[in-house]
Design a protein around this motif. Structure first.
Motif, PDB file in Angstrom:
ATOM      1  N   ASN A  45      -5.800   4.261  -7.059  1.00  0.00           N
ATOM      2  CA  ASN A  45      -6.293   4.393  -8.691  1.00  0.00           C
ATOM      3  C   ASN A  45      -5.995   2.945  -9.027  1.00  0.00           C
ATOM      4  OD1 ASN A  45      -7.501   4.418 -11.097  1.00  0.00           O
ATOM      5  ND2 ASN A  45      -6.152   6.051 -11.800  1.00  0.00           N
ATOM      6  N   ALA A  46      -6.895   1.854  -9.158  1.00  0.00           N
ATOM      7  CA  ALA A  46      -6.609   0.425  -9.478  1.00  0.00           C
ATOM      8  C   ALA A  46      -6.327   0.603 -11.086  1.00  0.00           C
ATOM      9  CB  ALA A  46      -7.945  -0.311  -9.167  1.00  0.00           C
ATOM     10  N   ALA A  47      -6.819   1.464 -11.646  1.00  0.00           N
ATOM     11  CA  ALA A  47      -6.504   1.494 -13.135  1.00  0.00           C
ATOM     12  C   ALA A  47      -5.482   1.973 -13.655  1.00  0.00           C
ATOM     13  CB  ALA A  47      -7.815   2.080 -13.967  1.00  0.00           C
ATOM     14  N   ALA A  48      -4.580   2.682 -12.594  1.00  0.00           N
ATOM     15  CA  ALA A  48      -3.459   3.189 -13.136  1.00  0.00           C
ATOM     16  C   ALA A  48      -2.395   2.239 -13.362  1.00  0.00           C
ATOM     17  CB  ALA A  48      -2.884   3.814 -11.723  1.00  0.00           C
ATOM     18  N   SER A  49      -1.428   2.632 -14.364  1.00  0.00           N
ATOM     19  CA  SER A  49      -0.248   1.694 -14.899  1.00  0.00           C
ATOM     20  C   SER A  49       0.934   1.848 -14.131  1.00  0.00           C
ATOM     21  CB  SER A  49      -0.216   2.207 -16.441  1.00  0.00           C
ATOM     22  OG  SER A  49       0.381   3.340 -16.298  1.00  0.00           O
ATOM     23  N   ASP A  50       1.038   2.677 -12.948  1.00  0.00           N
ATOM     24  CA  ASP A  50       2.150   2.299 -12.204  1.00  0.00           C
ATOM     25  C   ASP A  50       1.540   2.262 -10.875  1.00  0.00           C
ATOM     26  OD1 ASP A  50       0.914   4.718 -11.330  1.00  0.00           O
ATOM     27  OD2 ASP A  50       2.140   6.309 -11.829  1.00  0.00           O
ATOM     28  N   GLU A  51       2.818   2.665  -9.836  1.00  0.00           N
ATOM     29  CA  GLU A  51       2.441   2.010  -8.483  1.00  0.00           C
ATOM     30  C   GLU A  51       1.465   2.548  -7.823  1.00  0.00           C
ATOM     31  OE1 GLU A  51       5.523   2.547 -10.059  1.00  0.00           O
ATOM     32  OE2 GLU A  51       6.166   0.587 -10.027  1.00  0.00           O
ATOM     33  N   GLN A  52       0.838   3.584  -8.384  1.00  0.00           N
ATOM     34  CA  GLN A  52      -0.442   4.201  -7.523  1.00  0.00           C
ATOM     35  C   GLN A  52      -1.441   3.290  -7.569  1.00  0.00           C
ATOM     36  OE1 GLN A  52      -2.060   7.751  -9.328  1.00  0.00           O
ATOM     37  NE2 GLN A  52      -3.599   7.975  -7.786  1.00  0.00           N
ATOM     38  N   ALA A  53      -1.629   2.221  -8.335  1.00  0.00           N
ATOM     39  CA  ALA A  53      -2.563   1.040  -8.215  1.00  0.00           C
ATOM     40  C   ALA A  53      -2.350   0.167  -7.183  1.00  0.00           C
ATOM     41  CB  ALA A  53      -2.553   0.155  -9.386  1.00  0.00           C
ATOM     42  N   SER A  54      -1.202   0.211  -6.465  1.00  0.00           N
ATOM     43  CA  SER A  54      -1.028  -0.715  -5.305  1.00  0.00           C
ATOM     44  C   SER A  54      -0.569   0.260  -4.177  1.00  0.00           C
ATOM     45  CB  SER A  54       0.015  -1.896  -5.518  1.00  0.00           C
ATOM     46  OG  SER A  54       1.184  -1.083  -6.190  1.00  0.00           O
ATOM     47  N   SER A  55      -1.001   1.183  -4.029  1.00  0.00           N
ATOM     48  CA  SER A  55      -0.499   2.435  -3.002  1.00  0.00           C
ATOM     49  C   SER A  55      -1.821   3.206  -2.457  1.00  0.00           C
ATOM     50  CB  SER A  55       0.431   3.623  -3.442  1.00  0.00           C
ATOM     51  OG  SER A  55       1.587   2.915  -4.243  1.00  0.00           O
ATOM     52  N   ILE A  56      -1.757   3.302  -1.049  1.00  0.00           N
ATOM     53  CA  ILE A  56      -2.671   4.009  -0.521  1.00  0.00           C
ATOM     54  C   ILE A  56      -2.854   5.495  -0.770  1.00  0.00           C
ATOM     55  CG2 ILE A  56      -3.932   4.568   1.857  1.00  0.00           C
ATOM     56  CD1 ILE A  56      -4.457   1.792   1.289  1.00  0.00           C
ATOM     57  N   PHE A  57      -1.612   6.187  -0.769  1.00  0.00           N
ATOM     58  CA  PHE A  57      -1.468   7.621  -1.049  1.00  0.00           C
ATOM     59  C   PHE A  57      -0.448   7.618  -2.114  1.00  0.00           C
ATOM     60  CE2 PHE A  57      -3.489   8.079   3.276  1.00  0.00           C
ATOM     61  CZ  PHE A  57      -4.499   8.605   3.002  1.00  0.00           C
ATOM     62  N   THR A  58      -0.635   8.213  -3.157  1.00  0.00           N
ATOM     63  CA  THR A  58       0.173   8.892  -4.143  1.00  0.00           C
ATOM     64  C   THR A  58       0.534  10.188  -4.029  1.00  0.00           C
ATOM     65  OG1 THR A  58      -0.256   6.952  -5.796  1.00  0.00           O
ATOM     66  CG2 THR A  58       1.038   8.902  -6.435  1.00  0.00           C
ATOM     67  N   VAL A  59       1.829  10.712  -3.824  1.00  0.00           N
ATOM     68  CA  VAL A  59       2.235  11.862  -3.790  1.00  0.00           C
ATOM     69  C   VAL A  59       2.833  12.416  -4.931  1.00  0.00           C
ATOM     70  CG1 VAL A  59       3.514  13.628  -2.489  1.00  0.00           C
ATOM     71  CG2 VAL A  59       2.552  11.673  -1.256  1.00  0.00           C
ATOM     72  N   SER A  60       2.244  13.111  -5.916  1.00  0.00           N
ATOM     73  CA  SER A  60       2.610  13.574  -7.375  1.00  0.00           C
ATOM     74  C   SER A  60       3.151  14.869  -7.410  1.00  0.00           C
ATOM     75  CB  SER A  60       1.128  13.542  -8.177  1.00  0.00           C
ATOM     76  OG  SER A  60       0.734  12.212  -8.160  1.00  0.00           O
ATOM     77  N   SER A  61       3.220  15.763  -6.253  1.00  0.00           N
ATOM     78  CA  SER A  61       4.031  16.960  -6.323  1.00  0.00           C
ATOM     79  C   SER A  61       4.953  16.971  -5.062  1.00  0.00           C
ATOM     80  CB  SER A  61       2.924  17.969  -5.957  1.00  0.00           C
ATOM     81  OG  SER A  61       1.883  18.190  -7.152  1.00  0.00           O
ATOM     82  N   ALA A  62       5.985  17.907  -5.307  1.00  0.00           N
ATOM     83  CA  ALA A  62       7.179  18.035  -4.402  1.00  0.00           C
ATOM     84  C   ALA A  62       6.779  18.648  -3.086  1.00  0.00           C
ATOM     85  CB  ALA A  62       8.076  18.490  -4.886  1.00  0.00           C
ATOM     86  N   VAL A  63       5.864  18.150  -2.371  1.00  0.00           N
ATOM     87  CA  VAL A  63       5.272  18.796  -1.295  1.00  0.00           C
ATOM     88  C   VAL A  63       6.141  18.306   0.090  1.00  0.00           C
ATOM     89  CG1 VAL A  63       2.998  19.013  -2.175  1.00  0.00           C
ATOM     90  CG2 VAL A  63       3.491  16.990  -0.754  1.00  0.00           C
ATOM     91  N   ASN A  64       5.625  19.219   1.251  1.00  0.00           N
ATOM     92  CA  ASN A  64       6.303  18.650   2.522  1.00  0.00           C
ATOM     93  C   ASN A  64       5.196  18.367   3.432  1.00  0.00           C
ATOM     94  OD1 ASN A  64       8.955  19.842   1.915  1.00  0.00           O
ATOM     95  ND2 ASN A  64       7.867  21.852   1.750  1.00  0.00           N
ATOM     96  N   ILE A  65       5.223  16.808   3.780  1.00  0.00           N
ATOM     97  CA  ILE A  65       4.207  16.503   4.595  1.00  0.00           C
ATOM     98  C   ILE A  65       4.700  16.359   6.065  1.00  0.00           C
ATOM     99  CG2 ILE A  65       2.654  14.609   4.889  1.00  0.00           C
ATOM    100  CD1 ILE A  65       2.995  13.962   2.067  1.00  0.00           C
ATOM    101  N   TYR A  66       3.965  16.987   7.048  1.00  0.00           N
ATOM    102  CA  TYR A  66       4.330  17.155   8.359  1.00  0.00           C
ATOM    103  C   TYR A  66       3.409  16.648   9.362  1.00  0.00           C
ATOM    104  CZ  TYR A  66       7.784  20.555   6.621  1.00  0.00           C
ATOM    105  OH  TYR A  66       8.651  21.313   6.226  1.00  0.00           O
ATOM    106  N   GLY A  67       3.968  15.525   9.950  1.00  0.00           N
ATOM    107  CA  GLY A  67       2.976  15.092  10.878  1.00  0.00           C
ATOM    108  C   GLY A  67       3.161  15.318  12.358  1.00  0.00           C
ATOM    109  N   GLY A  68       2.212  15.074  13.255  1.00  0.00           N
ATOM    110  CA  GLY A  68       2.623  15.236  14.798  1.00  0.00           C
ATOM    111  C   GLY A  68       1.966  16.426  15.321  1.00  0.00           C
ATOM    112  N   PHE A  69       0.879  17.280  14.755  1.00  0.00           N
ATOM    113  CA  PHE A  69       0.170  18.267  15.174  1.00  0.00           C
ATOM    114  C   PHE A  69      -0.940  17.873  16.010  1.00  0.00           C
ATOM    115  CE2 PHE A  69       2.377  19.730  11.338  1.00  0.00           C
ATOM    116  CZ  PHE A  69       2.947  20.811  11.892  1.00  0.00           C
TER     117      PHE A  69
END
Length: 199
Positions: A45-69
């Motif tokens: 989100n280029a309009a965001a006032s935080d680091e989301q403006a310079s991030s590909i993905f922003t994780v806003s919830s305490a989720v568990n992200i599992y790769g390798g499937f």
């Protein structure tokens, strides 16, 4: 899975990672098939006032992200290691699932205390400010991940921790650089951020 799709209830109905992050709540598990995420799909989100403006993905919830499937027959977390030794060098799920940054964009901004598990996080280059690979706002668990080939114009080329505890388990940082301090990782203050490394 990489690409667009359905409602995320099965591999046949896989959804884009940006959509999954938008729909997820704290405690949810997100399963990522092998592939590269971020080259076309993102929630920048280029309009965001935080680091989301310079991030590909922003994780806003305490989720568990599992790769390798494998994206077809794997139904549980342990399936990722089927038939392979369960250690960082062999059967390491991060080798198949990459979160890719870009010039001026870090791969991941963790606004919430999330778990990253089995991911390769790379390609965030010349990111303005801190955290070329991952910016952690308030703690995280990083398990069997590779954070490599990222750079920042300030501190923490691979990993920057603003506050909270980061549990760094069977993971490593490689070939990350910064123009400030901490080419691999940087903690804002010892009183507000701590690192627990486990092997």
């Amino acid at each position: 899975a990489t690409g667009a799709g359905g409602d995320g209830t099965s591999w046949a109905q896989a959804m884009a990672l940006s959509d999954a992050l938008a729909a997820a709540s704290g405690g949810d598990d997100l399963y990522l098939a092998g592939g590269t995420y971020g080259s076309t799909d993102n929630n920048t989100n280029a309009a965001a006032s935080d680091e989301q403006a310079s991030s590909i993905f922003t994780v806003s919830s305490a989720v568990n992200i599992y790769g390798g499937f494998n994206g077809s027959t794997h139904d549980s977390i342990d399936d990722r290691f089927s038939g392979q030794p369960n250690n960082i060098f062999a059967g390491h799920p991060s080798s198949t699932t990459t979160i890719l940054g870009a010039n001026g964009k870090r791969p991941l901004y963790l606004k919430a205390n999330a778990r990253l598990d089995g991911l390769t996080i790379q390609g965030g280059s010349n990111v303005a400010g801190e955290g070329g690979g991952v910016y952690v706002k308030s703690g995280a668990t990083i398990w069997k991940c590779k954070i490599k080939s990222n750079s920042a114009t300030s501190n923490g080329g691979g990993l920057y921790v603003k506050a909270g505890t980061v549990k760094f388990v069977w993971s490593y940082l490689q070939s990350n650089t910064s123009s400030g301090d901490g080419g691999g990782f940087y903690f804002e203050t010892a009183s507000s951020a701590t690192m627990k490394a486990v092997n």
